[in-house]
Design an enzyme around this catalytic site. Structure first.
Site, PDB file in Angstrom:
ATOM      1  N   MET A 149      50.128 -18.554 -40.858  1.00 29.60           N
ATOM      2  CA  MET A 149      51.473 -17.562 -40.824  1.00 29.60           C
ATOM      3  C   MET A 149      52.312 -18.461 -40.673  1.00 29.60           C
ATOM      4  SD  MET A 149      52.509 -16.114 -36.636  1.00 29.60           S
ATOM      5  CE  MET A 149      51.151 -14.914 -37.137  1.00 29.60           C
ATOM      6  N   TRP A 179      52.960 -18.278 -45.149  1.00 29.21           N
ATOM      7  CA  TRP A 179      53.463 -17.325 -45.539  1.00 29.21           C
ATOM      8  C   TRP A 179      54.534 -16.895 -45.264  1.00 29.21           C
ATOM      9  CZ3 TRP A 179      55.030 -13.301 -42.242  1.00 29.21           C
ATOM     10  CH2 TRP A 179      55.938 -12.033 -42.166  1.00 29.21           C
ATOM     11  N   HIS A 180      55.295 -17.298 -44.393  1.00 28.30           N
ATOM     12  CA  HIS A 180      56.524 -17.459 -44.088  1.00 28.30           C
ATOM     13  C   HIS A 180      57.465 -17.777 -45.018  1.00 28.30           C
ATOM     14  CE1 HIS A 180      56.144 -16.071 -40.192  1.00 28.30           C
ATOM     15  NE2 HIS A 180      57.359 -14.910 -39.803  1.00 28.30           N
ATOM     16  N   GLY A 181      56.684 -18.786 -45.721  1.00 27.32           N
ATOM     17  CA  GLY A 181      57.837 -19.375 -46.638  1.00 27.32           C
ATOM     18  C   GLY A 181      57.296 -20.802 -47.319  1.00 27.32           C
TER      19      GLY A 181
END
Length: 412
Positions: A337, A340-342
């Site tokens: 997660m 995924w955000h960066g």
């Protein structure tokens, strides 16, 4: 033709809703009379999608078309493979990797703009469409999806209300509703809910979100930076605490408002898109928080990462201790997660922070279960649990904001 004098990015300003509601009128009338105007719904969605990618964003629209063709190829290739009775694990992994690959390349391109990665991949909404395609491939592997109707699948991927930032629906649930009209009583109830969500979304995004994010947050940010510079190496001040709470409120009201709009417009169109937030700040522990915050994303990660890894590890006997297995699954889930955000340190630390918080929470719950007679449980302990959880979550959002990078290192 350029419509950029009107900001037609999804749910960004009140004027946008005037055009949106005008476009919804035929759909509402048709559903009220028991008819789903599928051709009009498709045209309606395509027009608003086109306006998102109008003007200087036309390249993103081209990227979307290329992406869709690629994902259709992967999805139908794997579906055909399964329909022939084959189920090699490596073929399934290949299909999943291919489906995720465009999103991974986009994340690397954002993190490393000078890297030789094709810029043709990026467009608004790529993450949430990728979640949908991966979900379809995984459920095809499980045998839950045996057929993919092309028109339904495209409508699922391009469903306009949830296109850019979710909530994340499931194909089988969507397919049951998108081709039939609800009964009038049900639709009237949907209209009531849709109207309430619409006005609540306005309150959240354009009033409270504006107050915390646009009006108050820049002032607090400036004060925290000044106070941090004056404090030298520690760079702590009560303004930083104020920033933490203010940013947390902005993040919630802005995103929850957006999600309410998406659910509302879906209901106007006779589709029951799942809700995304359920009073997350009254959670008594961090696990309950993730059952209330951005629920469609957290449930997606739970079903397709946590549970899949757990079943795989149990089958391969990677862990003898089920507690260690659960802890490893949490680390994998929240690290994924975070990535995924960066690909920046504060997103990764944010993921690790929540993984450790859930692992510690599980340890506490097991301890509490063993010593339930010695540990009090009453209204005070309930509110104490809510207070502690709320502050842990707000601190994680401070990490997530990236403000500490600016405060500590001067990175913006």
């Amino acid at each position: 033709m350029n419509f950029n004098f009107i900001n037609l990015q999804p749910y960004t300003n009140p004027q946008y809703f005037v055009y949106l509601m005008i476009g919804l009128v035929p759909i509402i009338i048709g559903l009220y009379h028991g008819h789903r105007l599928k051709i009009y719904e498709v045209a309606f969605s395509l027009v608003f999608l086109f306006l998102i990618f109008d003007g200087d964003k036309w390249q993103q629209g081209v990227n979307l078309i290329i992406y869709l063709l690629f994902q259709l190829l992967v999805s139908y290739w794997y579906l055909h493979y399964r329909q022939n009775g084959k189920n090699k694990t490596w073929v399934f992994y290949l299909a999943v990797v291919l489906a995720i690959l465009p999103l991974v390349l986009v994340k690397f391109q954002i993190a490393f703009p000078k890297a030789p990665i094709p810029g043709v991949l990026a467009f608004l909404g790529i993450s949430y469409i990728t979640f949908k395609t991966v979900q379809v491939i995984m459920e095809t592997r499980d045998g839950a999806i045996k057929e993919l109707d092309l028109s339904t699948y495209l409508r699922f991927l391009l469903f306009f209300p949830t296109f850019s930032s979710g909530p994340i629906d499931r194909y089988r649930r969507f397919a049951k509703e998108c081709n039939v009209a609800p009964k009038r009583d049900q639709y009237l109830a949907d209209l009531e809910i849709a109207t309430r969500n619409l006005f609540q979304g306005f309150l959240y995004k354009f009033v409270l979100g504006w107050f915390f994010g646009t009006y108050w947050l820049p002032k607090i940010s400036k004060a925290a930076l000044i106070a941090g510079a004056a404090n030298g190496g520690l760079k702590f001040s009560w303004w930083l605490v104020a920033y933490m709470y203010c940013y947390s409120m902005y993040l919630f009201f802005d995103f929850a408002g957006y999600s309410l709009f998406a659910v509302s417009i879906s209901n106007f169109m006779g589709i029951h898109t799942p809700v995304n937030f359920n009073k997350p700040f009254i959670s008594q522990n961090i696990k309950e928080f993730w059952n209330r915050w951005h629920m469609t994303l957290s449930f997606w990660f739970r079903d397709y990462i946590y549970m899949r890894f757990t079943f795989f590890a149990m089958k391969k006997k990677l862990f003898k201790n089920p507690i260690r297995l659960s802890q490893a699954a949490y680390l994998l889930l929240f690290l994924t997660m975070g990535f995924w955000h960066g690909l920046t340190w504060y997103y990764i630390v944010y993921g690790l922070f929540h993984a450790m918080a859930i692992i510690i929470n599980d340890c506490w719950l097991r301890y509490k279960k063993r010593h339930k007679e010695q540990i009090p449980s009453n209204k005070f302990t309930k509110w104490l649990a809510i207070f502690v959880t709320f502050n842990i979550v707000c601190f994680s959002f401070l990490i997530f904001s990236g403000f500490l990078s600016e405060l500590w290192f001067g990175w913006k």
